[in-house]
Design an enzyme around this catalytic site. Structure first.
Site: not given
Lengths: 180, 167
Positions: A57, A96, A123
């Protein structure tokens, strides 16, 4: 067969004192690994100073199998930082990037929104149901350093436990049979 | 003494040590780079400005962004992540950062760019504090190395005052 026979002989011929020495040196290896890990925890202030990237990701920046070094300081969280966070009800931490920050006046409480560089949307779908923001306590650390590929060792070992046991067995045998 | 296992172990240890040393040196060499990035950002138009049903202000705008980040690249640079954030303070929140646009630059040749975009992420305040608010548009970048330490820095590009009324 010759090699294996030799090894068995060397184990058989071992004295009690020698056995004790081997046990101590094995203990030293294990404890020093533990000391290094706990020492890193103290220095970085993060409960897991090193994490392995498990998903794509954050590609092309971080690929599966890369290693990240984390640091957790008192400094406020700012947009652009790559943070590792735990969501309630999920076991695996996520790495992230922060894209939105709203920090309260005075108390310093903070609402943070994250997104994976390679993901299309933010997210909120990954958070717990109805959760709109991450708070400070969700965040385990921010990524400060990067090392490629090394994490594959742990990925292979967790996915193929046989290799792990083979490796541990081989190393154990090596420690036991090695002279001096 | 010089058994196969012993030699294999020595070779492995030595090669790993050298590899770690080279990685550390590559990362350390990044410190000698003193970049001089330049950027220009302009708000071309405020497309919409409204109060959402839940009471939060939302604004949509068109931005012109041009920057030259080529000096950020070194031989140890894998990519530069660049983003434009609106930064402002409100009575409720001392610090707000909202990312409006971002991009990933992998080649030095692409690090000099000029683009015209609508905000990629929704610009929503926590509350209704955006009318007449002065915001700073700040260009941030985050350098991801091939190995080692990551670097980040920013450049406050321009200030902008949001409209006084919804439209």
């Amino acid at each position: 067969m010759g090699w294996i026979g030799e090894q068995i002989d060397s184990v058989k011929s071992m004295q009690f004192r020698q056995l004790l020495t081997q046990a101590v040196s094995l203990g030293m290896i294990v404890t020093s690994a533990l000391i290094i890990w706990k020492g890193l925890m103290c220095i970085t202030g993060s409960e897991s100073p090193v994490v392995v990237v498990l998903s794509g990701s954050m590609e092309p920046g971080f690929k599966r199998g890369d290693i990240l070094f984390l640091h957790m300081s008192k400094e406020p969280i700012r947009a652009g930082e790559i943070v590792v966070f735990n969501v309630d009800g999920r076991e695996i931490p996520i790495v992230h990037r922060v894209i939105k920050v709203h920090e309260r006046e005075g108390s310093g409480e903070v609402d943070v929104l994250t997104k994976g560089d390679n993901n299309f949307g933010d997210d909120r779908l990954l958070y717990a149901e109805g959760q709109m923001w991450l708070q400070r306590h969700h965040i385990m650390g921010r990524a400060v350093g990067f090392l490629p590929y090394v994490g594959w060792v742990t990925i292979i070992m967790t996915e193929q436990p046989i290799i792990k046991y083979l490796l541990i067995g081989a190393l154990g045998l090596l420690v036991i049979t090695s002279k001096e | 003494m010089h058994s196969f296992g012993y030699r294999a172990n020595a070779l492995l240890t030595f090669s790993l040590t050298i590899l770690a040393l080279m990685a550390a040196m590559a990362s350390f060499s990044d410190n000698f780079n003193s970049p001089s990035p330049a950027a220009h950002v302009q708000v071309l138009n405020v497309n919409r400005f409204q109060n959402r049903p839940n009471g939060d202000d939302e604004i949509g705008m068109t931005l012109s962004i041009s920057a030259d980040l080529q000096s950020l690249f070194t031989w140890n640079t894998k990519q530069v992540f660049v983003f434009l954030a609106a930064e402002y303070g409100t009575p409720k929140n001392a610090m707000n950062q909202v990312s409006l646009w971002d991009g990933i630059i992998q080649l030095k040749e692409d690090a000099k760019f000029s683009t015209k975009v609508k905000n990629k992420y929704r610009f929503i305040d926590q509350g209704s504090n955006l009318r007449g608010r002065d915001i700073n548009l700040t260009l941030h970048w985050h350098i991801m190395p091939k190995t080692g330490k990551m670097f980040a820095d920013k450049l406050v590009v321009t200030g902008f005052q949001l409209p006084h009324s919804y439209r």
